[in-house]
Scaffold this motif. Structure first.
Motif, PDB file in Angstrom:
ATOM      1  N   THR A  51       0.884  -1.449   0.000  1.00 43.26           N
ATOM      2  CA  THR A  51      -0.095   0.010  -0.020  1.00 43.26           C
ATOM      3  C   THR A  51       0.814   1.226   0.135  1.00 43.26           C
ATOM      4  OG1 THR A  51      -1.738  -1.067   1.181  1.00 43.26           O
ATOM      5  CG2 THR A  51      -1.824   1.160   1.300  1.00 43.26           C
ATOM      6  N   ILE A  52       0.359   2.332  -0.595  1.00 48.93           N
ATOM      7  CA  ILE A  52       1.130   3.561  -0.699  1.00 48.93           C
ATOM      8  C   ILE A  52       0.315   4.583   0.381  1.00 48.93           C
ATOM      9  CG2 ILE A  52       1.703   5.637  -2.059  1.00 48.93           C
ATOM     10  CD1 ILE A  52       2.044   3.813  -4.385  1.00 48.93           C
ATOM     11  N   ASP A  54      -0.491   8.459   1.653  1.00 49.55           N
ATOM     12  CA  ASP A  54      -0.187   9.595   1.046  1.00 49.55           C
ATOM     13  C   ASP A  54      -0.727  10.607   2.506  1.00 49.55           C
ATOM     14  OD1 ASP A  54      -0.540  12.112  -0.123  1.00 49.55           O
ATOM     15  OD2 ASP A  54      -2.377  11.851  -0.960  1.00 49.55           O
ATOM     16  N   CYS A  57      -2.834  14.263   3.193  1.00 48.40           N
ATOM     17  CA  CYS A  57      -3.329  14.016   1.848  1.00 48.40           C
ATOM     18  C   CYS A  57      -4.497  14.953   1.427  1.00 48.40           C
ATOM     19  CB  CYS A  57      -3.994  12.702   1.548  1.00 48.40           C
ATOM     20  SG  CYS A  57      -5.469  12.448   2.925  1.00 48.40           S
ATOM     21  N   ALA A  63      -3.585  10.721  -3.798  1.00 52.94           N
ATOM     22  CA  ALA A  63      -3.910   9.473  -3.655  1.00 52.94           C
ATOM     23  C   ALA A  63      -4.792   8.819  -4.719  1.00 52.94           C
ATOM     24  CB  ALA A  63      -4.486   9.290  -2.123  1.00 52.94           C
ATOM     25  N   LEU A  66      -2.864   8.199  -7.855  1.00 53.18           N
ATOM     26  CA  LEU A  66      -2.041   6.831  -7.646  1.00 53.18           C
ATOM     27  C   LEU A  66      -2.848   5.679  -7.784  1.00 53.18           C
ATOM     28  CD1 LEU A  66       0.294   8.017  -4.720  1.00 53.18           C
ATOM     29  CD2 LEU A  66       1.219   7.100  -6.932  1.00 53.18           C
ATOM     30  N   ALA A  67      -4.003   5.758  -7.142  1.00 59.63           N
ATOM     31  CA  ALA A  67      -4.981   4.625  -7.178  1.00 59.63           C
ATOM     32  C   ALA A  67      -5.726   4.235  -8.728  1.00 59.63           C
ATOM     33  CB  ALA A  67      -6.249   4.782  -6.313  1.00 59.63           C
ATOM     34  N   ALA A  71      -2.890   1.463  -7.739  1.00 56.15           N
ATOM     35  CA  ALA A  71      -2.172   1.375  -6.568  1.00 56.15           C
ATOM     36  C   ALA A  71      -3.239   1.188  -5.658  1.00 56.15           C
ATOM     37  CB  ALA A  71      -1.223   2.550  -6.222  1.00 56.15           C
ATOM     38  N   THR A  73      -4.065   2.758  -2.011  1.00 53.00           N
ATOM     39  CA  THR A  73      -3.558   3.914  -1.562  1.00 53.00           C
ATOM     40  C   THR A  73      -4.688   4.244  -0.287  1.00 53.00           C
ATOM     41  OG1 THR A  73      -5.205   5.479  -2.639  1.00 53.00           O
ATOM     42  CG2 THR A  73      -2.824   5.114  -3.587  1.00 53.00           C
ATOM     43  N   VAL A  93     -10.245   5.468  -2.573  1.00 58.74           N
ATOM     44  CA  VAL A  93      -9.043   5.650  -1.601  1.00 58.74           C
ATOM     45  C   VAL A  93      -9.593   5.388  -0.182  1.00 58.74           C
ATOM     46  CG1 VAL A  93      -7.512   7.251  -0.729  1.00 58.74           C
ATOM     47  CG2 VAL A  93      -7.995   7.560  -3.129  1.00 58.74           C
TER      48      VAL A  93
END
Length: 213
Positions: A51-52, A54, A57, A63, A66-67, A71, A73, A93
């Motif tokens: 998981t990333i 943020d 955020c 986020a 990226l999703a 990803a 997130t 997210v």
């Protein structure tokens, strides 16, 4: 972290502007090619299946970007107003309310972290603690991408888009931030600077990519 009074003013200020912030800035990455390239590089180096996070955020647009690239997130923000706006706008997210000094995350939960223009609201004495927290929630060899304004200025804002707020924006020295990251268990792999884009506030900006050792 209730003993940090200025965090309360930051929280209230972002609560106050949350709706307008999201409306104005939800698509800002479309006009920030370098930021997108660095986020893509972060994503490419994130361990698959992890998981990333943020951090700071806001309404979650980073986020969500990226999703959109595949990803998973998690967005973490001090402001419940920002978290509420983010959950409504970006259901893809996961959002959590929390402070950089006590992140609502498990040890080694994240494969990588983004922290764009969020450490600028911390007092200088809080930075090391924040970086230790980032190291705690990162997996071994995980990366953190940080950005901030360069300089020594403290820019106080008491009016933002017609709303009354009480928030400081601290400009930072990239060499000092790199040093603090190193002492918190990171190795800085990349440092670069850029001037502002035409639509941005006129500041010089730094980006650091640091790997948890």
């Amino acid at each position: 972290m209730g003993d940090h009074a200025h965090h309360d003013s930051v929280r209230r200020s972002y609560d106050t502007v949350a709706e307008e912030y999201a409306t104005r800035l939800h698509a800002e990455l479309e006009h920030k090619p370098l930021d997108k390239a660095l986020l893509a590089a972060l994503l490419e180096q994130t361990e698959p299946g992890t998981t990333i996070g943020d951090l700071g955020c806001g309404p979650g647009h980073v986020a969500a970007w990226l999703a959109g690239k595949g990803a998973h997130t998690v967005g973490i923000d001090l402001s419940p107003g920002m978290v509420a706006v983010g959950r409504r706008r970006f259901p893809q997210v996961e959002f959590r309310e929390g402070d950089l000094l006590e992140l609502p995350a498990r040890d080694a939960e994240f494969g990588s972290l983004a922290a764009l223009y969020t450490i600028i609201h911390l007092d200088p004495g809080e930075l090391h603690r924040a970086f230790e927290e980032m190291a705690r929630v990162l997996r071994p060899s995980g990366l953190a991408l940080l950005s901030f304004h360069i300089g020594e200025e403290i820019r106080h804002v008491d009016e933002w888009w017609g709303h009354k707020v009480d928030v400081d924006f601290r400009f930072l020295d990239p060499a000092r931030i790199a040093e603090l990251l190193e002492t918190a268990g990171f190795t800085v792999e990349m440092s670069l600077e850029r001037t502002h884009y035409a639509h941005e506030v006129e500041t010089r900006r730094a980006y650091l990519l640091a790997r948890r050792t």
